[in-house]
Write an enzyme that holds these catalytic residues in place. Structure first.
Site, mmCIF file in Angstrom:
data_model
loop_
_atom_site.group_PDB
_atom_site.id
_atom_site.type_symbol
_atom_site.label_atom_id
_atom_site.label_comp_id
_atom_site.label_asym_id
_atom_site.label_seq_id
_atom_site.Cartn_x
_atom_site.Cartn_y
_atom_site.Cartn_z
ATOM 1 N NE ARG A 1 13.981 85.377 -8.366
ATOM 2 C CZ ARG A 1 13.116 84.407 -8.432
ATOM 3 N NH1 ARG A 1 13.517 83.176 -8.608
ATOM 4 N NH2 ARG A 1 11.841 84.666 -8.316
ATOM 5 C CB CYS A 2 22.469 86.059 -5.953
ATOM 6 S SG CYS A 2 23.933 85.745 -4.966
#
Length: 114
Positions: free
Chosen positions: A9-10
């Site tokens: 998600r980063c």
């Protein structure tokens, strides 16, 4: 072999994976949210980074703000907090042998790949 402690998600973590793929070097992706490091592994990572446990904490995460902001914990307590709440571990961590970096900004990847 290079290891990356990764959170898909980063965006910075995804960029680090792309840099590793471009390098052609073998690497292992560790999704640390699903497979958090053990206490022993986390201590070894901290030594390679030359960080105190509190230096590896993501202080903008909701769980930090709600539960730990302004708390004075021991190194062992911070390690336990990260094991219990792996979302608080700064990312991406890239390790090659005895060397480790936080790949922020992505250009720091050169420290591992050169």
């Amino acid at each position: 072999m290079i290891q990356i402690f990764h959170n898909n998600r980063c965006s910075k973590s995804r960029c680090a994976v792309v840099e590793l793929e471009k390098s052609g070097q073998p690497f292992e992706v560790i999704n640390y949210l699903e497979t958090p490091p053990t206490e022993t592994e986390l201590i070894a990572i901290l030594k390679k980074l030359n960080f105190k446990p509190v230096d590896l904490i993501r202080k903008t995460e909701k769980v930090y703000i709600e539960k730990y902001k302004n708390k004075s914990l021991s190194d062992n307590e911070w390690i336990e907090v990260m094991i219990t709440n792996p979302i608080l571990i700064e990312r991406p961590i890239v390790i090659d042998g005895d060397k480790a970096i936080i790949a922020r900004p992505t250009e720091r990847m050169n420290e591992i790949l050169m």
